[in-house]
Design a protein around this motif. Structure first.
Motif, PDB file in Angstrom:
ATOM      1  N   GLN A 101       0.859  -1.178   0.000  1.00 13.14           N
ATOM      2  CA  GLN A 101       0.000   0.000   0.000  1.00 13.14           C
ATOM      3  C   GLN A 101       0.897   1.230   0.000  1.00 13.14           C
ATOM      4  O   GLN A 101       1.975   1.205   0.595  1.00 13.14           O
ATOM      5  CB  GLN A 101      -0.900   0.047   1.248  1.00 13.14           C
ATOM      6  N   PRO A 102       0.464   2.312  -0.632  1.00 17.57           N
ATOM      7  CA  PRO A 102       1.271   3.538  -0.587  1.00 17.57           C
ATOM      8  C   PRO A 102       1.243   4.145   0.804  1.00 17.57           C
ATOM      9  O   PRO A 102       0.288   3.964   1.570  1.00 17.57           O
ATOM     10  CB  PRO A 102       0.593   4.443  -1.624  1.00 17.57           C
ATOM     11  N   PHE A 103       2.283   4.865   1.136  1.00 18.25           N
ATOM     12  CA  PHE A 103       2.336   5.582   2.407  1.00 18.25           C
ATOM     13  C   PHE A 103       1.160   6.557   2.486  1.00 18.25           C
ATOM     14  O   PHE A 103       0.894   7.303   1.551  1.00 18.25           O
ATOM     15  CB  PHE A 103       3.652   6.348   2.525  1.00 18.25           C
ATOM     16  N   GLY A 104       0.462   6.521   3.598  1.00 14.59           N
ATOM     17  CA  GLY A 104      -0.736   7.344   3.753  1.00 14.59           C
ATOM     18  C   GLY A 104      -2.013   6.546   3.662  1.00 14.59           C
ATOM     19  O   GLY A 104      -3.067   7.019   4.079  1.00 14.59           O
ATOM     20  N   ALA A 105      -1.918   5.312   3.106  1.00 16.43           N
ATOM     21  CA  ALA A 105      -3.112   4.483   2.939  1.00 16.43           C
ATOM     22  C   ALA A 105      -3.211   3.378   3.985  1.00 16.43           C
ATOM     23  O   ALA A 105      -4.224   2.691   4.062  1.00 16.43           O
ATOM     24  CB  ALA A 105      -3.126   3.859   1.546  1.00 16.43           C
ATOM     25  N   PRO A 154      14.729  -1.266   2.303  1.00 17.57           N
ATOM     26  CA  PRO A 154      13.291  -1.388   2.584  1.00 17.57           C
ATOM     27  C   PRO A 154      12.438  -1.110   1.345  1.00 17.57           C
ATOM     28  O   PRO A 154      12.747  -0.228   0.537  1.00 17.57           O
ATOM     29  CB  PRO A 154      13.051  -0.324   3.660  1.00 17.57           C
ATOM     30  N   TRP A 155      11.346  -1.895   1.208  1.00 18.72           N
ATOM     31  CA  TRP A 155      10.376  -1.649   0.146  1.00 18.72           C
ATOM     32  C   TRP A 155       9.498  -0.469   0.580  1.00 18.72           C
ATOM     33  O   TRP A 155       8.797  -0.558   1.589  1.00 18.72           O
ATOM     34  CB  TRP A 155       9.501  -2.880  -0.068  1.00 18.72           C
ATOM     35  N   LEU A 156       9.515   0.610  -0.174  1.00 18.76           N
ATOM     36  CA  LEU A 156       8.814   1.812   0.269  1.00 18.76           C
ATOM     37  C   LEU A 156       7.302   1.644   0.231  1.00 18.76           C
ATOM     38  O   LEU A 156       6.587   2.246   1.038  1.00 18.76           O
ATOM     39  CB  LEU A 156       9.249   3.008  -0.574  1.00 18.76           C
ATOM     40  N   LYS A 157       6.783   0.851  -0.689  1.00 20.38           N
ATOM     41  CA  LYS A 157       5.347   0.595  -0.719  1.00 20.38           C
ATOM     42  C   LYS A 157       4.959  -0.574   0.186  1.00 20.38           C
ATOM     43  O   LYS A 157       3.785  -0.895   0.318  1.00 20.38           O
ATOM     44  CB  LYS A 157       4.885   0.315  -2.162  1.00 20.38           C
ATOM     45  N   ARG A 158       5.953  -1.180   0.779  1.00 28.33           N
ATOM     46  CA  ARG A 158       5.721  -2.285   1.711  1.00 28.33           C
ATOM     47  C   ARG A 158       6.506  -2.030   2.994  1.00 28.33           C
ATOM     48  O   ARG A 158       7.124  -2.936   3.561  1.00 28.33           O
ATOM     49  CB  ARG A 158       6.146  -3.616   1.074  1.00 28.33           C
ATOM     50  N   LEU A 159       6.485  -0.799   3.461  1.00 27.66           N
ATOM     51  CA  LEU A 159       7.325  -0.419   4.586  1.00 27.66           C
ATOM     52  C   LEU A 159       6.965  -1.171   5.871  1.00 27.66           C
ATOM     53  O   LEU A 159       7.870  -1.623   6.586  1.00 27.66           O
ATOM     54  CB  LEU A 159       7.246   1.093   4.795  1.00 27.66           C
TER      55      LEU A 159
END
Length: 248
Positions: A101-105, A154-159
């Motif tokens: 998920q994108p950061f913020g979601a 780190p995976w940024l969309k899977r932080l």
């Protein structure tokens, strides 16, 4: 490994031994191991499991990370195995999810689910398995965990997933200290193996030093190596084809 269950065959537990890498590892190990395979759901219809039992004993269990009775279920199942003569000398915890998920979601619920499945569940499995592994007469039982190269990048969309795997990486040396000398603990930080459908395999391969993505056989060899290395514990082996050394 001395705690042999039958005809010189060690008995291992594969947590998450039903799909993808879990199934591939089960098919490889069944050549010379007895296996206990766990999954979050019923095993009906998994005809491939019957094909493993030509030379091996195979037991299937349901360990659902969402169940409030998980810990008591695991302990009861392991006690039943012990009373049935299954002497466990190895375990591999493969279970996990890969949420994006994108950061913020992210929500509290999605965070909790990601951390529970990728960190809490493996810890509870280790806690349940440790007393049984420690009974190996040789003192050379081995507990192994599947991690991810997100430890390095780190995976940024899977932080949250990456954070959970980083927590699991901390558990490896911690558990090695708690469980030694009778149980060794090893982690495997995997690069791309069995990429999701629709992935660009060529692109992923080019982003490694070896110019290929991994295969299940790469993991199988590493798991066997860790199990057969009596002076190895508390370490995380990285299998990513040198991906972490390639400029992003």
């Amino acid at each position: 490994m001395e705690r042999i269950s039958r005809k010189g065959r060690p008995c291992w537990v594969l947590v998450g031994g039903r799909r993808r890498l879990g199934r591939a590892l089960a098919e490889d190990l069944a050549r010379d191991h007895d296996l206990v395979l766990t999954s979050s759901g019923p095993w009906e219809g998994e005809s491939w499991v019957a094909g493993l039992s030509g030379n091996s004993r195979i037991r299937t269990l349901v360990w659902n990370a969402e169940s409030p009775e998980l810990s008591s279920r695991m302990m009861a199942d392991l006690e039943t195995l012990a009373s049935d003569g299954w002497g466990i000398s190895g375990a591999v915890v493969l279970a996990g999810t890969f949420p994006e998920q994108p950061f913020g979601a992210w929500t509290a619920e999605s965070l909790d689910a990601a951390w529970r499945m990728n960190l809490g569940f493996p810890f509870l499995c280790a806690q349940a398995l440790a007393p049984h592994l420690a009974q190996s007469p040789s003192g050379d039982a081995c507990l192994q965990f599947l991690l991810d190269t997100s430890l390095h990048h780190p995976w940024l969309k899977r932080l949250p997933y990456s954070a959970a795997k980083a927590g699991l990486a901390t558990l490896v040396p911690g558990l090695a200290q708690l469980l030694g000398p009778r149980v060794r603990v090893v982690g495997h930080a995997l690069g791309t193996i069995l990429p999701p459908e629709g992935s660009d395999g060529g692109f992923l391969a080019e982003r490694t030093l070896l110019k290929r993505i991994g295969e299940p056989a790469d993991l199988c060899r590493a798991v066997r190596y860790a199990a057969d290395s009596p002076f190895l514990t508390g370490e995380i082996l990285t299998l990513d084809g040198g991906r972490r050394w390639v400029d992003r």
